[in-house]
Design an enzyme around this catalytic site. Structure first.
Site, PDB file in Angstrom:
ATOM      1  N   TYR A  51      -6.233 -20.947  39.335  1.00 26.76           N
ATOM      2  CA  TYR A  51      -7.098 -20.308  38.337  1.00 26.76           C
ATOM      3  C   TYR A  51      -8.317 -21.153  37.969  1.00 26.76           C
ATOM      4  CZ  TYR A  51      -4.016 -16.339  37.217  1.00 26.76           C
ATOM      5  OH  TYR A  51      -3.302 -15.165  37.252  1.00 26.76           O
ATOM      6  N   PHE A  59      -8.750 -19.723  27.154  1.00 30.32           N
ATOM      7  CA  PHE A  59      -7.341 -19.408  27.419  1.00 30.32           C
ATOM      8  C   PHE A  59      -6.785 -20.116  28.656  1.00 30.32           C
ATOM      9  CE2 PHE A  59      -9.983 -15.975  29.213  1.00 30.32           C
ATOM     10  CZ  PHE A  59      -9.612 -16.023  30.550  1.00 30.32           C
ATOM     11  N   ARG A  87      -6.428  -2.913  42.278  1.00 30.56           N
ATOM     12  CA  ARG A  87      -6.933  -3.081  40.914  1.00 30.56           C
ATOM     13  C   ARG A  87      -6.791  -1.787  40.109  1.00 30.56           C
ATOM     14  NH1 ARG A  87      -9.099  -7.768  39.900  1.00 30.56           N
ATOM     15  NH2 ARG A  87     -10.508  -7.113  38.262  1.00 30.56           N
ATOM     16  N   THR A  93      -7.192  -5.455  32.572  1.00 30.56           N
ATOM     17  CA  THR A  93      -6.550  -6.728  32.226  1.00 30.56           C
ATOM     18  C   THR A  93      -5.801  -6.635  30.900  1.00 30.56           C
ATOM     19  OG1 THR A  93      -8.374  -7.855  33.331  1.00 30.56           O
ATOM     20  CG2 THR A  93      -7.018  -9.189  31.862  1.00 30.56           C
ATOM     21  N   ARG A 104      -0.020  -2.200  34.323  1.00 28.46           N
ATOM     22  CA  ARG A 104      -0.192  -2.932  33.056  1.00 28.46           C
ATOM     23  C   ARG A 104       0.054  -2.039  31.844  1.00 28.46           C
ATOM     24  NH1 ARG A 104      -5.267  -6.292  35.378  1.00 28.46           N
ATOM     25  NH2 ARG A 104      -4.207  -8.223  35.924  1.00 28.46           N
ATOM     26  N   ASN A 114       0.405 -10.136  31.231  1.00 31.61           N
ATOM     27  CA  ASN A 114       0.017  -8.797  31.698  1.00 31.61           C
ATOM     28  C   ASN A 114       0.621  -8.420  33.064  1.00 31.61           C
ATOM     29  OD1 ASN A 114      -1.586 -10.422  33.228  1.00 31.61           O
ATOM     30  ND2 ASN A 114      -3.516  -9.382  32.787  1.00 31.61           N
TER      31      ASN A 114
HETATM   32  P1  CMP Z   1      -5.513 -12.227  35.866  1.00 29.49           P
HETATM   33  O1  CMP Z   1      -5.906 -10.979  36.562  1.00 29.49           O
HETATM   34  O2  CMP Z   1      -4.348 -12.971  36.372  1.00 29.49           O
HETATM   35  O3  CMP Z   1      -6.778 -13.220  35.827  1.00 29.49           O
HETATM   36  C1  CMP Z   1      -6.970 -14.176  34.818  1.00 29.49           C
HETATM   37  C2  CMP Z   1      -6.006 -14.019  33.692  1.00 29.49           C
HETATM   38  O4  CMP Z   1      -6.382 -14.620  32.484  1.00 29.49           O
HETATM   39  C3  CMP Z   1      -5.884 -12.558  33.337  1.00 29.49           C
HETATM   40  O5  CMP Z   1      -5.228 -11.855  34.334  1.00 29.49           O
HETATM   41  C4  CMP Z   1      -5.186 -12.607  31.992  1.00 29.49           C
HETATM   42  O6  CMP Z   1      -3.785 -12.627  32.109  1.00 29.49           O
HETATM   43  C5  CMP Z   1      -5.666 -13.937  31.468  1.00 29.49           C
HETATM   44  N1  CMP Z   1      -6.534 -13.702  30.328  1.00 29.49           N
HETATM   45  C6  CMP Z   1      -7.702 -13.069  30.326  1.00 29.49           C
HETATM   46  N2  CMP Z   1      -8.200 -13.040  29.071  1.00 29.49           N
HETATM   47  C7  CMP Z   1      -7.294 -13.659  28.285  1.00 29.49           C
HETATM   48  C8  CMP Z   1      -7.231 -13.941  26.904  1.00 29.49           C
HETATM   49  N3  CMP Z   1      -8.219 -13.553  26.066  1.00 29.49           N
HETATM   50  N4  CMP Z   1      -6.160 -14.592  26.430  1.00 29.49           N
HETATM   51  C9  CMP Z   1      -5.171 -15.001  27.291  1.00 29.49           C
HETATM   52  N5  CMP Z   1      -5.178 -14.750  28.611  1.00 29.49           N
HETATM   53  C10 CMP Z   1      -6.235 -14.086  29.093  1.00 29.49           C
END
Ligand code: CMP
Length: 140
Positions: A51, A59, A87, A93, A104, A114
């Site tokens: 990541y 976050f 997607r 998300t 989701r 998520n």
């Molecule tokens: P993902 O598709 O795995 O890509 C990045 C991840 O960051 C996203 O899904 C979320 O699970 C996480 N994420 C994005 N925004 C937030 C947030 N505001 N607080 C916590 N986690 C976040």
């Protein structure tokens, strides 16, 4: 449309609740083929590298801790326009914004927990697939 491959991760909140099969059913029903799959547990450092694009986000630390908290299922999905299709099946998300019938909407607990990750483009998919799988592990 071209046949594409995309990286999918069933996240700790979903593996913990025994939802791997239910999520796979939704992916397969949408026409995505699971051509590689394994259940692994990441270290926080390994999650952090995956990541890295989110390193500056507030976050980031929470995200890496969560992804390393319990086993995940990493998988390669293949199909026509697989990146966008996946997607669509995942939904937004934030589960509050996810459409009816999406993974989701049905399973996610919060924006952080998520349930599923999917690559957001071709370059990302190439990196993400290569992070977890060798060519030999993708039988097609
Ligand atoms: P993902 O598709 O795995 O890509 C990045 C991840 O960051 C996203 O899904 C979320 O699970 C996480 N994420 C994005 N925004 C937030 C947030 N505001 N607080 C916590 N986690 C976040």
């Amino acid at each position: 449309m071209a046949i594409q491959r995309t990286l999918s991760i069933i996240k700790p909140d979903a593996t913990r609740r025994n939802l791997t099969g239910a999520i796979n059913q939704k992916l397969e029903k949408a026409g995505l083929r699971i051509i590689a799959q394994k259940r692994i547990k990441l270290s926080k450092e390994q999650a952090g590298i995956f990541y890295l694009v989110h390193k500056e986000r507030p976050f980031y630390d929470e995200l890496c801790s969560f992804m390393a908290s319990e086993p995940i299922v990493v998988q390669v999905l293949e199909g026509e326009d697989a990146i966008m299709l996946n997607r669509k099946v995942m939904g937004a998300t934030n589960p509050v914004e996810a459409g009816e019938g999406t993974i989701r909407k049905e399973f996610a607990l919060s924006i952080g927990e998520n349930s599923i990750h999917g690559s957001d483009g071709e370059t990302t998919a190439d990196f993400e697939i290569g992070y977890f799988f060798s060519g030999l592990e993708m039988a097609g």
